[in-house]
Design an enzyme around this catalytic site. Structure first.
Site, PDB file in Angstrom:
ATOM      1  N   ALA A  71       0.509  -1.621  -0.083  1.00 13.97           N
ATOM      2  CA  ALA A  71       0.026   0.183  -0.223  1.00 13.97           C
ATOM      3  C   ALA A  71       0.914   1.462   0.213  1.00 13.97           C
ATOM      4  O   ALA A  71       2.157   1.268   0.333  1.00 13.97           O
ATOM      5  CB  ALA A  71      -0.621  -0.445   1.139  1.00 13.97           C
ATOM      6  N   GLY A 110       1.007  -5.017   0.871  1.00 12.64           N
ATOM      7  CA  GLY A 110      -0.707  -4.927   0.023  1.00 12.64           C
ATOM      8  C   GLY A 110      -0.430  -5.883  -1.474  1.00 12.64           C
ATOM      9  O   GLY A 110      -1.302  -6.161  -2.398  1.00 12.64           O
ATOM     10  N   GLU A 113      -0.847  -8.894  -0.701  1.00 12.05           N
ATOM     11  CA  GLU A 113      -2.111  -9.789  -0.974  1.00 12.05           C
ATOM     12  C   GLU A 113      -3.197  -9.636  -2.423  1.00 12.05           C
ATOM     13  O   GLU A 113      -3.712 -10.076  -2.461  1.00 12.05           O
ATOM     14  CB  GLU A 113      -2.859  -8.527   0.046  1.00 12.05           C
ATOM     15  CG  GLU A 113      -2.199  -8.563   1.961  1.00 12.05           C
ATOM     16  CD  GLU A 113      -3.033  -7.732   2.352  1.00 12.05           C
ATOM     17  OE1 GLU A 113      -2.440  -6.047   2.362  1.00 12.05           O
ATOM     18  OE2 GLU A 113      -4.029  -7.588   3.698  1.00 12.05           O
ATOM     19  N   GLU A 133       4.101  -5.365   7.556  1.00 11.19           N
ATOM     20  CA  GLU A 133       3.108  -4.307   7.811  1.00 11.19           C
ATOM     21  C   GLU A 133       3.893  -4.844   9.324  1.00 11.19           C
ATOM     22  O   GLU A 133       3.883  -3.398   9.680  1.00 11.19           O
ATOM     23  CB  GLU A 133       1.475  -5.035   7.639  1.00 11.19           C
ATOM     24  CG  GLU A 133       1.191  -4.299   5.914  1.00 11.19           C
ATOM     25  CD  GLU A 133       1.137  -6.102   5.275  1.00 11.19           C
ATOM     26  OE1 GLU A 133       2.601  -6.999   5.762  1.00 11.19           O
ATOM     27  OE2 GLU A 133       0.177  -5.927   3.874  1.00 11.19           O
TER      28      GLU A 133
HETATM   29  N1  3HC Z   1       4.600   3.490   0.108  1.00  3.99           N
HETATM   30  C1  3HC Z   1       4.732   4.258  -0.704  1.00  3.99           C
HETATM   31  N2  3HC Z   1       6.505   5.088  -0.571  1.00  3.99           N
HETATM   32  C2  3HC Z   1       7.232   3.965  -0.789  1.00  3.99           C
HETATM   33  C3  3HC Z   1       6.671   3.000  -0.479  1.00  3.99           C
HETATM   34  C4  3HC Z   1       5.441   2.412  -0.679  1.00  3.99           C
HETATM   35  N3  3HC Z   1       5.356   1.360  -0.103  1.00  3.99           N
HETATM   36  N4  3HC Z   1       8.051   1.942  -0.068  1.00  3.99           N
HETATM   37  C5  3HC Z   1       8.795   2.077  -0.754  1.00  3.99           C
HETATM   38  N5  3HC Z   1       8.181   3.297  -1.175  1.00  3.99           N
HETATM   39  C6  3HC Z   1       9.219   4.901  -1.610  1.00  3.99           C
HETATM   40  C7  3HC Z   1      10.510   5.272  -0.647  1.00  3.99           C
HETATM   41  O1  3HC Z   1       9.822   5.695  -0.012  1.00  3.99           O
HETATM   42  C8  3HC Z   1      11.356   5.885  -1.851  1.00  3.99           C
HETATM   43  O2  3HC Z   1      10.763   6.888  -1.835  1.00  3.99           O
HETATM   44  P1  3HC Z   1      12.417   8.423  -2.345  1.00  3.99           P
HETATM   45  O3  3HC Z   1      13.228   8.312  -3.833  1.00  3.99           O
HETATM   46  O4  3HC Z   1      11.360   9.105  -2.619  1.00  3.99           O
HETATM   47  O5  3HC Z   1      13.176   8.447  -1.199  1.00  3.99           O
HETATM   48  C9  3HC Z   1      11.759   5.111  -2.892  1.00  3.99           C
HETATM   49  O6  3HC Z   1       9.806   4.568  -2.810  1.00  3.99           O
HETATM   50  C10 3HC Z   1      12.430   3.876  -3.594  1.00  3.99           C
HETATM   51  O7  3HC Z   1      12.498   2.989  -2.046  1.00  3.99           O
HETATM   52  P2  3HC Z   1      13.688   2.538  -1.764  1.00  3.99           P
HETATM   53  O8  3HC Z   1      14.803   3.444  -1.087  1.00  3.99           O
HETATM   54  O9  3HC Z   1      13.378   1.990   0.046  1.00  3.99           O
HETATM   55  O10 3HC Z   1      13.956   1.866  -2.273  1.00  3.99           O
HETATM   56  P3  3HC Z   1      14.722  -0.726  -2.280  1.00  3.99           P
HETATM   57  O11 3HC Z   1      15.175  -0.764  -3.740  1.00  3.99           O
HETATM   58  O12 3HC Z   1      16.197  -0.153  -1.213  1.00  3.99           O
HETATM   59  O13 3HC Z   1      13.284  -0.968  -1.466  1.00  3.99           O
HETATM   60  C11 3HC Z   1      11.540  -1.614  -1.225  1.00  3.99           C
HETATM   61  C12 3HC Z   1      12.768  -0.976  -2.166  1.00  3.99           C
HETATM   62  C13 3HC Z   1      12.157  -3.292  -0.837  1.00  3.99           C
HETATM   63  C14 3HC Z   1      10.184  -2.025  -1.993  1.00  3.99           C
HETATM   64  C15 3HC Z   1      11.103  -1.110   0.314  1.00  3.99           C
HETATM   65  O14 3HC Z   1      10.504   0.547  -0.684  1.00  3.99           O
HETATM   66  C16 3HC Z   1      10.536  -1.365   0.846  1.00  3.99           C
HETATM   67  O15 3HC Z   1      10.855  -1.914   2.134  1.00  3.99           O
HETATM   68  N6  3HC Z   1       8.905  -0.130   1.473  1.00  3.99           N
HETATM   69  C17 3HC Z   1       8.068  -0.889   1.381  1.00  3.99           C
HETATM   70  C18 3HC Z   1       7.492  -2.577   1.667  1.00  3.99           C
HETATM   71  C19 3HC Z   1       6.295  -1.811   3.425  1.00  3.99           C
HETATM   72  O16 3HC Z   1       6.315  -2.072   4.231  1.00  3.99           O
HETATM   73  N7  3HC Z   1       4.906  -2.321   2.583  1.00  3.99           N
HETATM   74  C20 3HC Z   1       3.634  -2.943   3.233  1.00  3.99           C
HETATM   75  C21 3HC Z   1       3.322  -1.292   3.404  1.00  3.99           C
HETATM   76  S1  3HC Z   1       1.833  -1.665   4.177  1.00  3.99           S
HETATM   77  C22 3HC Z   1       0.752  -2.237   3.666  1.00  3.99           C
HETATM   78  O17 3HC Z   1       0.743  -2.485   2.699  1.00  3.99           O
HETATM   79  C23 3HC Z   1      -0.631  -2.223   4.007  1.00  3.99           C
HETATM   80  C24 3HC Z   1      -1.748  -4.025   4.014  1.00  3.99           C
HETATM   81  O18 3HC Z   1      -1.876  -4.494   4.565  1.00  3.99           O
HETATM   82  C25 3HC Z   1      -2.864  -2.857   3.505  1.00  3.99           C
END
Ligand code: 3HC
Ligand code: NAI
Length: 709
Positions: A71, A110, A113, A133
């Site tokens: 998400a 997500g 998911e 998450e």
């Molecule tokens: N939402 C918004 N922005 C995100 C994002 C997300 N989920 N994941 C990454 N980004 C953004 C980062 O902030 C960064 O932005 P910037 O360039 O402006 O600084 C850009 O994307 C690149 O991210 P990274 O520098 O972290 O890039 P990497 O290639 O090193 O890593 C990744 C990629 C493994 C996808 C890592 O970004 C990551 O772990 N992201 C988070 C994943 C996460 O926690 N997902 C769960 C979200 S909660 C959810 O899904 C709820 C659901 O159950 C309803």
């Protein structure tokens, strides 16, 4: 053929028919995070597939380097934009045609998911599947807790969701998260071939909500009970982990739709909690700190061979960190005996890991094959970067830098790991001040994530960019700091420790202070930390500062009195606590309490009673006020740099987002009111930071400075 309704949905989720397969491509740089447009686009695509008789299967893929990272984290805390992700996932699962998710890169949160709601899943090598998450204070909220448990069983699902870890393609196959792993890394071709195969075999939609992973109720209940007991112990104070366990229990006990409702309610509670806000702030802060004015304009210099001067506590730890990331290390020591000690220090770190079965002998040997030691600086002639970690003494450091100036090749980056000394003065003492910067590691350097990149006035931007590049290679969180006594972290530490000392002299016991600070979420209290690191370190710093200390400032002597007795903490068996028979956990010491009592009398202090809450308020107010000063003076670029420093170097609880974020949640006016009240006791110590005063007057918060910087 491209079909879609809302224009931004069409741009981020494209769909086109390819020989009976509707290919749905999520194209939302940088990581295909799911926002309102992606949600709308996915629903449109599935509607289109169901409405078009020529479509016989659907393939969902991600453009760029990832499937879907989850998400869009930036949407949390803002008004919800329909459709919701659970609706999207339910719509995908309900599709009348088989839906294939073809996964490369991240399929997280997500994103996974969406894949789980699809009917068939294929991953290619390099894929990362996970439900992280929990690391953001959340739980999978789009059916993830219900579908994962049904698909792979309660135990495996709990392990994924409670750790937040990523599984690779092969592990995902073993777990049953995916049906197959592609032969090539061409995710599109692999996915398309799978979809055609499903059409050819007349495969029907196969819905995860009907999967039988929870059929063995007894095994499921046992896994849930075990996870609950462990989570209660390990995740003290955190909201989402126990709710994840509850959701898996709901999956076991309730029909799917009721389970979904149960999950959604818990998800919303987590999403609205301050813990979620703190953890999401931490996520972005860690990424923002990597961007400095210098990295925007300059390219890093080469980083192959690194020199380390000094093989003591820090030099050895830094060497291990470098070796672990595949770099070659040349260590310089004063003489052969010291060099041997340095090498032994390094070996000890690896041997401990071998004993814990974390690494093998081969890993150690491979790392050490990149290590060379010398007592002659000429060995550094080809080093790209040198990190000095010798005694904290300006003259010793200058002598080392004179040698580096003599032997290092032009363009070599020369770094000091000094904790407090003036790096500009070190730089000015050699012929190439433009190549000198601070790289301030934290002990143990191979474990602690923080690296302060300290930027003296004369250093060139590409040298600073090289410091950030090194941090990336070492997988550390780099924070840019300006030169001052203690930079960001240690300067704050000195102030909040002083606040703790004053509380102690005024009536709180060190044991109560430690407990209150731990209950706030720090892993240890300040006096436990002193005992662990060695009281002599701070004592030396206090002696060094004695000459320049404001004679009117309150000075609590209790720490010095313990050091005068040789009570340096764990290593001497006594400090603020007693460590009888080499114990690692200290016991309160009545003699220490007697020393404190006597010192209160000598200082004419009438002891007061403090509640744990009052202790934390003073401790945090001191931290926040100094953080504000540090931002005000430009030592830290933004409040978020202070937050990242405290979280990664000083154990500030991540779910509270760092002291500056925490201050925003408490309300800056409240923090200022506290400081002004405390100032009645000690106006010199409790001088409100001009930045704090200004923000309160303007009705602004620290977050506003993060946005505008
Ligand atoms: N939402 C918004 N922005 C995100 C994002 C997300 N989920 N994941 C990454 N980004 C953004 C980062 O902030 C960064 O932005 P910037 O360039 O402006 O600084 C850009 O994307 C690149 O991210 P990274 O520098 O972290 O890039 P990497 O290639 O090193 O890593 C990744 C990629 C493994 C996808 C890592 O970004 C990551 O772990 N992201 C988070 C994943 C996460 O926690 N997902 C769960 C979200 S909660 C959810 O899904 C709820 C659901 O159950 C309803
Ligand atoms: P230490 O005393 O454990 O090690 C210093 C090492 O430097 C010794 O092995 C000594 O033999 C060697 N040395 C001294 N002069 C030398 C010279 N001229 N040439 C080559 N080697 C020489 O000290 P520690 O704790 O490792 O600290 C080193 C530096 O790191 C200091 O500047 C300190 O302030 C800083 N630092 C220390 C931290 C800590 O927690 N110990 C944390 C962060 C920084």
């Amino acid at each position: 053929m491209t079909l879609s309704s809302a224009p931004d949905a069409a741009a981020t989720v494209q769909h086109a028919s390819r020989g009976g397969v509707l290919v749905v491509t999520i194209d939302h740089a940088p990581v295909n995070a799911i926002d309102g447009a992606v949600r709308r686009g996915l629903i449109d695509a599935i509607e289109a597939a169901d409405a078009d008789a020529s479509v016989r299967a659907v393939l969902i893929v991600g453009a760029g380097r990832n499937f879907i990272a989850g998400a869009d984290i930036r949407e949390f805390g803002k008004p919800a934009v329909p459709p919701s992700l659970p609706e999207v996932c339910n719509r995908i699962e309900a599709c009348g045609k088989p839906v294939v998710a073809a996964i490369h890169g991240a399929a997280l949160g997500g994103g996974l998911e969406v894949a789980l709601a699809s009917h068939y899943r294929i991953a290619v090598e390099g894929a990362k599947l996970g439900l992280p998450e929990v690391q953001l204070g959340l739980l999978p909220g789009a059916g993830g807790t219900q579908r994962t448990a049904r698909l792979i069983g309660a135990r495996a699902a709990l392990s994924l969701m409670l750790s937040g870890r990523h599984a690779g393609a092969q592990e995902a196959l073993r777990l049953g998260l995916v049906d197959r792993v592609g032969q090539s890394d061409d995710v599109f071709a692999e996915g398309l071939a799978y979809a055609h195969e499903l059409i050819a075999t007349k495969a029907a939609p196969r819905r995860t909500k009907h999967a039988r992973g929870l059929a063995d109720k007894e095994a499921g209940a046992a896994a849930i009970a075990a996870a609950r007991a462990e989570t209660q112990k390990k995740s003290r104070g955190l909201l989402s982990p126990l709710k994840i366990v509850d959701c898996v229990e709901a999956a076991l006990q309730l029909p799917f739709d009721e389970g979904l409702r149960f999950e959604r309610e818990r998800f919303v509670e987590c999403r609205e909690s301050p813990q979620r806000a703190g953890l999401v702030h931490a996520f972005f802060a860690e990424r923002e700190t990597q961007k400095s004015p210098e990295t925007r304009v300059a390219q890093p210099r080469a980083l192959n061979t690194i020199g380390v001067i000094g093989g003591g506590t820090m030099g050895a730890g830094i060497a291990v960190a470098l070796l672990d990331s595949g770099l070659a290390v040349k260590m310089i020591e004063r003489d052969e005996a010291s060099l041997e000690r340095g090498r032994a220090h390094i070996e000890k770190v690896y041997d401990a890991l071998i004993a814990k079965e974390r690494i093998t002998h081969e890993t150690k040997e491979r790392a050490l094959s990149r290590f060379e030691g010398a007592t002659n600086y000429d060995a550094l002639a080809d080093a790209d970067l040198v990190i000095e970690a010798v005694f904290e003494d300006m003259e010793v450091k200058k002598a080392v830098f004179a040698q580096l100036d003599r032997v290092c090749k032009p363009g070599a980056v020369l770094a000091t790991n000094t904790s407090y000394l003036d790096i500009d003065e070190i730089a000015a003492s050699i012929s190439r001040p433009q190549d000198v910067l601070g790289l301030h590691f934290f002990s143990p350097a191979n474990i602690m994530k923080l690296l302060e990149v300290v930027v003296p006035p004369r250093v060139l931007p590409d040298v600073v960019a090289t410091g950030f590049e090194l941090a990336k290679k070492l997988k550390k969180v780099a924070v840019r700091a300006g030169v001052c006594d203690g930079f960001i972290g240690n300067r704050m530490l000195a102030v909040y420790r002083a606040a703790a000392d004053q509380l102690m002299e005024d009536g709180a016991s060190p044991y109560q202070i430690d407990r209150a600070v731990r209950d706030f979420g720090f892993p240890m209290g300040p006096y436990q930390v002193i005992d662990l690191a060695g009281g002599d370190i701070g004592w030396a710093a206090r002696k060094r500062r004695a000459a320049t200390r404001d004679p009117d400032a309150r000075y609590v002597r209790i720490g010095d009195m313990l050091c005068e007795r040789g009570w340096f903490g764990q290593k001497t068996g006594r400090g603020y606590y007693r460590y009888d028979d080499g114990a690692r956990i200290g016991q309160p010491d009545a003699e220490v309490e007697a020393i404190i009592e006597a010192e209160r009398k000598r200082a004419g202090v009438e002891p007061r009673t403090f509640s744990d809450e009052q202790i934390v308020r003073r401790y945090l107010a001191a931290m926040i006020n100094e953080g504000a000063n540090i931002v005000h003076e430009g030592i830290a670029q933004r409040p978020l740099d202070v937050d990242a420093t405290l979280m990664h170097g000083f154990g500030f609880p991540r779910h509270r987002g760092g002291p500056m974020h925490y201050a925003d949640t408490v309300g800056l006016a409240n923090v200022l009111a506290d400081i002004r009240a405390f100032a009645k006791d000690d106006p010199l110590f409790w001088r409100a930071s001009p930045l704090l005063v200004d923000l309160v007057e303007r009705g602004a918060d620290f977050a506003s400075l993060n946005r505008t910087a």
